[in-house]
Design an enzyme around this catalytic site. Structure first.
Site, PDB file in Angstrom:
ATOM      1  N   THR A 113       0.780  -1.256  -0.057  1.00  0.00           N
ATOM      2  CA  THR A 113      -0.064  -0.105   0.244  1.00  0.00           C
ATOM      3  C   THR A 113       1.045   1.431  -0.104  1.00  0.00           C
ATOM      4  OG1 THR A 113      -0.163  -0.106   2.288  1.00  0.00           O
ATOM      5  CG2 THR A 113      -1.902  -1.074   1.128  1.00  0.00           C
ATOM      6  N   ALA A 121       5.497   5.230   9.512  1.00  0.00           N
ATOM      7  CA  ALA A 121       4.329   5.047   8.691  1.00  0.00           C
ATOM      8  C   ALA A 121       4.810   5.185   7.296  1.00  0.00           C
ATOM      9  CB  ALA A 121       3.352   5.888   8.867  1.00  0.00           C
ATOM     10  N   LYS A 122       3.878   4.776   6.406  1.00  0.00           N
ATOM     11  CA  LYS A 122       4.503   4.583   4.814  1.00  0.00           C
ATOM     12  C   LYS A 122       4.454   6.156   4.485  1.00  0.00           C
ATOM     13  CE  LYS A 122       3.302  -0.003   3.976  1.00  0.00           C
ATOM     14  NZ  LYS A 122       2.289  -1.007   3.773  1.00  0.00           N
ATOM     15  N   ARG A 123       3.944   7.165   5.220  1.00  0.00           N
ATOM     16  CA  ARG A 123       4.133   8.493   4.787  1.00  0.00           C
ATOM     17  C   ARG A 123       5.481   8.966   5.037  1.00  0.00           C
ATOM     18  NH1 ARG A 123       1.166   8.261   9.356  1.00  0.00           N
ATOM     19  NH2 ARG A 123       2.009   9.361  11.096  1.00  0.00           N
TER      20      ARG A 123
END
Ligand code: GLU
Length: 287
Positions: free
Chosen positions: A19, A260-262
């Site tokens: 994701t 986080a992926k951010r």
């Protein structure tokens, strides 16, 4: 309940979700998973957790393989290498999830729930579990299973929840954090297992796959300790011997926030492009 883990021969897994770009926190957990599999002369598998069709993208799948290999991760079963438990992409395993859903439904462990996330959040009595999941106030719990028509198509198009026994203690000994104890109905509530659009929840898919793929130890981030408690209840309801669990402390940024992926700057991709080597990234780790 107290979980008795299944053991050898050791089979571990890394289970990324495509994701976004993987970051240093994922790499650290997966590295520990690889080390543990090697220490036990076991097998490491890669499972692509691509169930969330809205958020998973093909370019993230390609990047995931590239970044993991660059980092030095090696698996002997997976979507690219095959193995005895194909397919290793969750998006291709719906028959397994559907069978487990039917089993839970016939045994009365789950019930359909028409509450939206907003309904639950607005309920004055809904506290939140430590992992941010609202504790379900039980609005749809008592709808009689008998009242539901025997139309499986209609049933499968609803959201379904697993009914926990309020007050039941779920205990397990974590390989890293030691004895854990969570109380159903207090630390977590009835949790989703099936979405109205035919997608199983993370909890159900992971339990079905860990059992089907013969996983003996799950190595994952500390943020999933409460999920492990929920999953132990699913293992029991489905008649599976649960794996052992080893949760890894999370990698945090300079403000103490979990990655986080951010956190693009700490994605493996960005680190590689900035000239970092995997060895240098691992240099400060203690497992
Ligand atoms: N796909 C899940 C994640 O990326 C894996 C969690 C697990 O290890 O069960 O968070």
């Amino acid at each position: 309940m107290a979980a008795t883990p299944a053991h050898s021969p050791y089979r571990g897994r890394i289970a990324p979700s495509p994701t976004g770009f993987l970051h240093l926190g994922h790499a650290r957990t997966f590295w520990i998973a690889q080390q543990r599999a090697r220490q036990h002369l076991g097998t490491l598998i890669l499972r692509n957790e691509d169930l969330d069709r809205a958020r998973c993208r093909p370019e993230f799948v390609a990047a995931m393989f590239e970044d993991l290999k660059w980092f030095g991760l090696e698996w002997s079963e997976g979507p690219d290498s095959g193995g005895p438990f194909v397919p290793y992409n969750q998006s291709e395993r719906s028959a397994h999830y559907r069978a487990a859903f039917e089993q839970l439904k016939s045994a009365g462990f789950i019930y359909p729930c028409s509450c939206s996330r907003k309904d639950i959040q607005q309920s004055a009595t809904a506290p939140h579990a430590e992992d941010g999941e609202p504790i379900y106030p039980g609005t749809c719990r008592e709808k009689g299973v008998q009242d539901q028509a025997d139309d499986t198509t209609a049933k499968v198009q609803e959201n379904w929840r697993f009914r926990v026994s309020d007050g039941e203690a779920v205990e397990f000994v974590d390989g890293h954090f030691g004895p854990q104890r969570f109380v159903a109905g207090r630390d977590f509530g009835d949790f989703p297992v099936w979405r109205h659009d035919g997608i199983p929840s993370y909890q159900l898919a992971v339990v079905v796959d860990d059992a089907a793929m013969g996983i003996t130890e799950v190595v994952r981030g500390e943020d999933l300790l409460l999920s492990t408690a929920r999953q132990l209840l699913l293992h029991r309801a489905l008649g599976f011997a649960p794996p052992a669990f080893h949760h890894c402390p999370l990698v945090r940024d300079e403000h103490g926030e979990r990655l986080a992926k951010r956190h693009d700057a700490l994605s493996l991709r960005a680190l590689r492009l900035s000239g970092k080597t995997p060895e240098a990234l691992r240099a400060n780790w203690r497992s």
